[in-house]
Design an enzyme around this catalytic site. Structure first.
Site, short mmCIF file in Angstrom:
data_model
loop_
_atom_site.label_atom_id
_atom_site.label_comp_id
_atom_site.label_asym_id
_atom_site.label_seq_id
_atom_site.Cartn_x
_atom_site.Cartn_y
_atom_site.Cartn_z
N THR A 74 -2.34 -6.33 -6.84
CA THR A 74 -3.04 -5.16 -6.47
C THR A 74 -4.86 -5.37 -7.47
O THR A 74 -5.28 -4.27 -7.33
CB THR A 74 -2.15 -4.75 -7.96
OG1 THR A 74 -0.24 -4.56 -7.47
CG2 THR A 74 -2.24 -3.47 -7.65
N HIS B 165 3.81 3.64 -7.78
CA HIS B 165 2.91 2.54 -7.52
C HIS B 165 2.25 3.01 -5.84
O HIS B 165 2.50 2.11 -5.10
CB HIS B 165 3.80 1.00 -7.28
CG HIS B 165 2.38 0.05 -7.14
ND1 HIS B 165 1.04 0.10 -6.99
CD2 HIS B 165 3.23 -1.79 -7.20
CE1 HIS B 165 0.92 -0.95 -6.33
NE2 HIS B 165 1.77 -1.66 -7.02
C1 NCD Z 1 4.71 -4.83 -7.34
C2 NCD Z 1 4.15 -4.06 -8.54
O1 NCD Z 1 4.16 -4.74 -9.62
O2 NCD Z 1 5.57 -3.21 -8.94
N1 NCD Z 1 3.97 -6.08 -6.93
C3 NCD Z 1 2.62 -5.49 -6.86
O3 NCD Z 1 1.94 -5.09 -7.58
N2 NCD Z 1 2.62 -6.34 -5.51
C4 NCD Z 1 5.91 -5.28 -7.17
C5 NCD Z 1 6.36 -6.47 -8.57
O4 NCD Z 1 5.93 -7.03 -9.55
O5 NCD Z 1 8.28 -6.98 -8.23
#
Ligand code: NCD
Length: 306
Positions: free
Chosen positions: A52, A129
């Site tokens: 991210t 998210h």
């Molecule tokens: C997710 C998150 O951070 O919520 N990852 C992400 O952003 N790609 C999922 C996770 O951490 O399991």
């Protein structure tokens, strides 16, 4: 000024525009290579992240802009006790847009109330998210050609998994979406989402414990990691962590055109042998995450590329 706190901050039309723009960026990256020259993105990450944070940064760099930020609370003044609202006031002086991840639900919302630049919620605790959801929507639309008439299986930690919460909020606005919620009893989807979102929108859904029972019906299987950092006790996490392991044998039960998505990081929930299955879409999904964040940055900064 627009911020992005949860997927519902964007209408279905606005989401479609962002996904269309992401497709155009994918097809014509050169056209956008200087679109954000002179602009700076700040990434304020109070919680670990690989994709991210770096995909927001890659997005801004691909647009010709600059990036700055911190990748842990320890390396920012949060370690000295500074509040999120004071931090964002400083960042507003240095950057044009920011992405914030925080372990506390609602922290990016506090930030946007004190910010003079657009704030993107890059994950707040077990809550939302939205940029992962844009990534997921672009992936589903690119692979299946549509966002309606789908049976979606959500598997794993539906209690704490913010990616699942955001994806459900976004998908209930499309026609004929059905969910199969696959989780252990202890990690079921919270009541407030089941009642306020699924029941309120009259969305058909089933809750099952066994992944094999659900697999034959699915168009999309969205796997998730058990969210260790949100458990109150380590024993409970250890009991839950290997509850689901998707392997080649189980994939024999799935349709030939069912795609597997996963926001990543993966721990044990998808065996590495599945990576070679053409239906494994989680690495492609990561690439879509860059295009969609490029489209989001352009949209929030109101930059139009002719
Ligand atoms: C997710 C998150 O951070 O919520 N990852 C992400 O952003 N790609 C999922 C996770 O951490 O399991």
């Amino acid at each position: 000024m627009k911020h992005l706190m949860n997927p519902l901050d964007l209408s279905v039309d606005e989401i479609n525009d962002i996904l269309d723009l992401a497709n155009d960026i994918e097809a014509n990256p050169q056209k956008y290579a200087h679109a954000c020259e002179g602009k700076t993105l700040a990434t304020l990450f109070y919680e670990p992240s690989t994709r991210t944070r770096l995909s927001h940064e890659a997005a801004m760099l691909n647009l010709g802009g600059n990036v700055m930020g911190f990748s842990s609370a320890n390396s920012s003044s949060a370690a000295k006790g500074e509040s999120v609202s004071d931090t964002i006031r400083s960042i507003s002086c240095y950057a044009d847009i920011c992405a914030m991840r925080h372990p506390k639900e609602g922290a990016p919302m506090v930030a946007c109330q004190h910010s003079s630049i657009p704030v993107i919620n890059a994950g707040d605790g077990g809550h939302q998210h939205p940029t992962q959801t844009l990534t997921d929507l672009l992936t589903i639309r690119s692979l299946k050609g549509r966002l309606d008439h789908l049976v979606i299986g959500l598997c794993g930690d539906l209690k704490f998994g913010r990616t699942v919460h955001s994806l459900i909020h976004a998908l209930v606005r499309y026609d004929d979406i059905r969910f199969i919620l696959i989780s252990p009893e202890e990690l079921r989807l919270p009541d407030y989402i089941r009642q306020d979102v699924l029941d309120n929108h009259k969305i058909p859904y089933k809750e099952v414990v066994c992944l094999e029972d659900a697999l034959p019906d699915l168009d999309i299987l969205y796997m998730t990691r058990v969210q260790r950092e949100r458990f109150f006790n380590e024993e409970e996490y250890i009991r839950m962590k290997d509850f689901y392991i998707l392997d080649a044998k189980k994939m024999e039960l799935a349709k030939d055109d069912m795609y597997i998505l996963h926001p990543l990081p993966r721990v044990n929930e998808i065996a590495v042998e599945v990576d070679d299955d053409p239906r494994a879409a989680y690495f492609r999904q990561m690439q879509y995450g860059v295009y969609v964040r490029m489209a989001l940055i352009l949209t929030l900064l109101e930059i139009k590329v002719p």
